[in-house]
Design an enzyme around this catalytic site. Structure first.
Site, PDB file in Angstrom:
ATOM      1  N   ASP A  12     -10.401  42.496 -33.114  1.00  0.00           N
ATOM      2  CA  ASP A  12     -10.647  43.198 -31.946  1.00  0.00           C
ATOM      3  C   ASP A  12     -11.517  42.554 -31.106  1.00  0.00           C
ATOM      4  O   ASP A  12     -13.052  42.493 -31.393  1.00  0.00           O
ATOM      5  CB  ASP A  12     -11.221  44.608 -32.431  1.00  0.00           C
ATOM      6  CG  ASP A  12     -11.110  45.701 -31.649  1.00  0.00           C
ATOM      7  OD1 ASP A  12     -10.477  45.607 -30.394  1.00  0.00           O
ATOM      8  OD2 ASP A  12     -11.217  46.969 -31.854  1.00  0.00           O
ATOM      9  N   CYS A  52      -7.100  46.440 -25.693  1.00  0.00           N
ATOM     10  CA  CYS A  52      -7.016  46.882 -26.860  1.00  0.00           C
ATOM     11  C   CYS A  52      -5.535  47.410 -27.108  1.00  0.00           C
ATOM     12  O   CYS A  52      -4.596  46.913 -27.698  1.00  0.00           O
ATOM     13  CB  CYS A  52      -7.876  47.437 -27.725  1.00  0.00           C
ATOM     14  SG  CYS A  52      -9.554  46.699 -27.624  1.00  0.00           S
ATOM     15  N   ASP A 245      -6.510  40.644 -30.423  1.00  0.00           N
ATOM     16  CA  ASP A 245      -5.795  41.593 -29.366  1.00  0.00           C
ATOM     17  C   ASP A 245      -6.229  40.935 -27.718  1.00  0.00           C
ATOM     18  O   ASP A 245      -5.224  41.145 -27.024  1.00  0.00           O
ATOM     19  CB  ASP A 245      -5.962  43.182 -29.508  1.00  0.00           C
ATOM     20  CG  ASP A 245      -7.470  43.391 -29.611  1.00  0.00           C
ATOM     21  OD1 ASP A 245      -8.555  42.506 -29.574  1.00  0.00           O
ATOM     22  OD2 ASP A 245      -7.903  44.409 -29.594  1.00  0.00           O
TER      23      ASP A 245
END
Length: 449
Positions: A12, A52, A245
């Site tokens: 992330d 995201c 991401d």
């Protein structure tokens, strides 16, 4: 054909500038570095949308986010989601006889089209990636074939600042006390490397030190997952993919289609590789992930089309011929209130950006606007943020064109120069064709605005 097990790891907000294997001598990523030494490291890999939820929808469908309907965040009041008719990667693999499991961050919707046999609460392990990996042991040890979607919350920002530090940096999910069975790796503000897109000041260094610590914990989680695969005797029979991401959760990176936001780490280890420790310059895009996984699984779904292609044929090639020459990107929203649609074309030499909402100021994600790194800009009002002028970052023209070979920081906009007029027009026509092919709702902006 043998149905290989598949592990897809998605971090992330992990920028490629903070991995040892991508050239950072300070960041501690020994497990990812080892994976790269046993597989293929892509030098030109890109998300299509640097946000995201939108990015994850692309990863799990093989279609651009404006095609599958996930225009922005899925959680809370943002409430974007994919169309109910979309066929997702876990659904297609389940139909082909795979056990499907997930751990960690979801950020997809609606959950009904993302079926997983195994997986607990999204925040069950929160930032403890070692525990998250250990929780997958029973799933991995069971029958083959399996698909595991392993998603860390690290190194995303969190809601806590370190008030004891004079710069009050975000903690990036770093625990006050180490998680049980884990030891935190800390970094000093002085030792971190400030990338060109950030200004080298105490605030940026303080936040980067926390960011590096979060990345080190992420890497330990990767290492534990690899060990679980080895303990189960399945490491060598598993296709392993690692990617992020989108870029780092700093201004001038995440939510932008400049390279820090979309040029990302991408490491693949395939059981069938003839060569290992390969670095390839092949252009890869997150629309390729679903086709790649299905290719490894020997699954050819009927009536389902993808906007990417399997990258397995180029894993052994440092500079493959007859591969794609360009990739496309599409960003529309981050949070519901962050409307700033952009479409891009990127080759190895050029990047072309259409800022569809260009009369508007560039829209900030809440956590970036409130970051210690950006608070300096609001307080001191400097002319530059990193290598880019603050005014140029916020007020963008309709078109941007960069020669990446001579201008890797994307500063000198060529779009307004007479000698590049034909190139700009050609890129505009390519974007229109891309939008038409991918059913982009923003196609009509060419005609009406």
């Amino acid at each position: 054909m043998k149905k290989y097990n598949i592990v897809l790891m998605v971090s992330d907000d992990h920028g490629r500038e903070t991995l040892g294997c991508y050239g950072n001598p300070v960041a501690k990523t020994p497990n990812l570095d080892r994976l790269a030494s046993e597989g293929t490291m892509f030098q030109n890999a890109f998300c299509t949308s640097p946000s995201c939820a939108a990015s994850r929808s692309v990863i799990l469908t093989g279609t651009h986010n404006h095609t599958n309907g996930t225009y922005g965040h899925t959680h809370h009041y943002h409430h974007f989601s994919a169309f109910n008719w979309v066929k997702t990667l876990p659904a297609l693999l389940a139909e082909a006889g795979y056990r499907t499991g997930r751990v960690g961050k979801k950020h997809f919707a609606p959950e009904s089209i993302y079926p997983f046999d195994f997986g607990g609460e999204e925040r069950e392990f929160d930032r403890d990636d070692v525990a998250a990996s250990e929780s997958c042991r029973e799933f991995i040890e069971a029958d083959d074939p399996f698909f595991l979607y392993w998603c860390s919350f690290n190194p995303h920002r969190d809601g806590r600042t370190i008030d004891s530090h004079p710069c009050k940096p975000n903690s990036f999910g770093n625990p006050v006390e180490p998680f049980e069975g884990d030891v935190e790796e800390t970094f000093t503000d002085e030792e971190v490397i400030v990338p060109p897109f950030l200004t080298d000041n105490p605030e940026a260094r303080a936040e980067l030190a926390q960011y590096y610590q979060s990345i080190a914990r992420l890497d330990r989680g990767v290492g534990r997952l690899m060990q679980v695969l080895k303990d189960a005797g399945k490491y060598d029979d598993t296709l392993i993919i690692y990617l992020s991401d989108n870029g780092a959760a700093f201004p001038a990176s995440k939510t932008t289609l400049y390279d820090p936001g979309m040029r990302l780490p991408f490491i693949v280890r395939s059981p069938e590789q003839a060569r290992r420790g390969v670095s390839t310059d092949a252009l890869a895009s997150w629309v390729d992930i679903t086709p790649t996984v299905l290719d490894a699984a020997g699954v050819v779904p009927e009536g389902v089309s993808f906007q990417g292609r399997s990258i397995l044929p180029v894993l052994d090639q440092e500079s493959p011929e007859d591969w794609r020459e360009e990739i496309y990107g599409s960003h529309s929203f981050h949070e519901l209130t962050n409307y700033y649609p952009m479409r891009i074309i990127r080759s190895k030499k050029y990047k072309f950006i259409w800022n569809i909402a260009h009369p508007l100021d560039f829209s900030f994600a809440e956590d970036l606007w409130n970051s210690a790194t950006w608070e300096v800009v609001k307080r001191d009002k400097p002319e530059y943020f990193g290598v880019r002028k603050v005014d140029a970052y916020i007020k963008r023209p309709k078109f941007e064109l960069y020669d990446l070979e001579n201008d890797p920081d994307e500063i000198d906009n060529l779009a307004g120069k007479t000698e590049y007029a034909e190139m700009v027009e050609a890129y505009c026509e390519k974007l229109k064709a891309f939008q038409k092919e991918t059913k982009d709702p923003w196609l009509h902006k060419w005609e009406y605005e």
